[in-house]
Design a protein around this motif. Structure first.
Motif, PDB file in Angstrom:
ATOM      1  N   ASN A   9       0.486  -1.541   0.242  1.00 54.51           N
ATOM      2  CA  ASN A   9       0.186   0.190  -0.241  1.00 54.51           C
ATOM      3  C   ASN A   9       0.373   1.149   0.688  1.00 54.51           C
ATOM      4  O   ASN A   9       0.167   2.070  -1.063  1.00 54.51           O
ATOM      5  N   LEU A  12       3.462   0.247  -3.541  1.00 54.62           N
ATOM      6  CA  LEU A  12       3.419   0.156  -4.736  1.00 54.62           C
ATOM      7  C   LEU A  12       1.508   0.358  -4.764  1.00 54.62           C
ATOM      8  O   LEU A  12       0.707  -0.685  -4.977  1.00 54.62           O
ATOM      9  N   PRO A  13       0.754   1.269  -4.398  1.00 53.83           N
ATOM     10  CA  PRO A  13      -0.557   1.507  -4.074  1.00 53.83           C
ATOM     11  C   PRO A  13      -1.796   0.878  -5.332  1.00 53.83           C
ATOM     12  O   PRO A  13      -1.791  -0.394  -4.717  1.00 53.83           O
ATOM     13  N   PRO A  14      -0.998   0.669  -7.009  1.00 51.38           N
ATOM     14  CA  PRO A  14      -1.827  -0.285  -7.457  1.00 51.38           C
ATOM     15  C   PRO A  14      -1.782  -1.240  -7.641  1.00 51.38           C
ATOM     16  O   PRO A  14      -2.727  -2.264  -7.848  1.00 51.38           O
ATOM     17  N   SER A  30      -7.433   3.215  -8.750  1.00 48.22           N
ATOM     18  CA  SER A  30      -5.640   3.783  -7.894  1.00 48.22           C
ATOM     19  C   SER A  30      -4.947   4.427  -8.995  1.00 48.22           C
ATOM     20  O   SER A  30      -4.226   4.808  -8.174  1.00 48.22           O
ATOM     21  N   THR A  34      -2.799   7.511  -8.157  1.00 43.79           N
ATOM     22  CA  THR A  34      -0.940   7.460  -7.630  1.00 43.79           C
ATOM     23  C   THR A  34       0.009   8.065  -9.601  1.00 43.79           C
ATOM     24  O   THR A  34       0.629   8.684  -8.289  1.00 43.79           O
ATOM     25  N   TRP A  38       1.570  10.708  -5.016  1.00 44.61           N
ATOM     26  CA  TRP A  38       1.543   9.176  -4.818  1.00 44.61           C
ATOM     27  C   TRP A  38       0.978   9.549  -3.515  1.00 44.61           C
ATOM     28  O   TRP A  38       0.184   8.084  -3.138  1.00 44.61           O
ATOM     29  N   GLY A  41      -2.548   7.849  -4.383  1.00 47.00           N
ATOM     30  CA  GLY A  41      -2.811   7.174  -4.523  1.00 47.00           C
ATOM     31  C   GLY A  41      -3.072   5.706  -2.922  1.00 47.00           C
ATOM     32  O   GLY A  41      -3.825   4.945  -2.997  1.00 47.00           O
ATOM     33  N   VAL A  42      -1.778   6.553  -1.821  1.00 44.23           N
ATOM     34  CA  VAL A  42      -1.483   5.467  -0.509  1.00 44.23           C
ATOM     35  C   VAL A  42      -3.109   5.653   0.335  1.00 44.23           C
ATOM     36  O   VAL A  42      -3.308   4.584   0.326  1.00 44.23           O
ATOM     37  N   HIS A  44      -6.207   5.667  -1.021  1.00 40.42           N
ATOM     38  CA  HIS A  44      -7.205   4.980  -1.601  1.00 40.42           C
ATOM     39  C   HIS A  44      -6.515   3.741  -0.734  1.00 40.42           C
ATOM     40  O   HIS A  44      -7.402   3.161  -1.172  1.00 40.42           O
ATOM     41  N   ALA A  45      -5.611   3.876  -1.665  1.00 36.83           N
ATOM     42  CA  ALA A  45      -5.081   1.801  -1.224  1.00 36.83           C
ATOM     43  C   ALA A  45      -5.578   1.836   0.318  1.00 36.83           C
ATOM     44  O   ALA A  45      -5.592   0.171   0.203  1.00 36.83           O
TER      45      ALA A  45
END
Length: 50
Positions: A9, A12-14, A30, A34, A38, A41-42, A44-45
Motif C-alpha cells: 500500500n 506500490l498502491p496500484p 488507484s 497514484t 503518490w 494513491g496510498v 485510496h489503497a
C-alpha cells in the motif's frame, strides 16, 4: 491487514489494489490517483484494502 499488504500500500498502491481486487474500476482509480500524486494513491489503497 497483512504486513505485506501494508508495505505494498505504501510502496506500490496500484499493485496492492490489483492483488486484492483484480483488474477493474478500483484498480483504474488507484492507478489514476497514484499518477496524479503518490499520497492520494496510498490513501485510496488503504481505504480500499481495509
Amino acid at each position: 491487514m497483512k504486513p505485506l499488504t501494508i508495505v505494498l500500500n505504501i510502496l506500490l498502491p496500484p499493485l496492492a489494489v490489483f492483488l486484492q481486487h483484480g483488474l477493474g474500476g478500483t484498480f483504474l482509480i488507484s492507478l489514476l490517483l497514484t499518477a496524479i500524486g503518490w499520497l492520494p494513491g496510498v490513501i485510496h489503497a488503504f481505504i480500499v484494502n481495509e
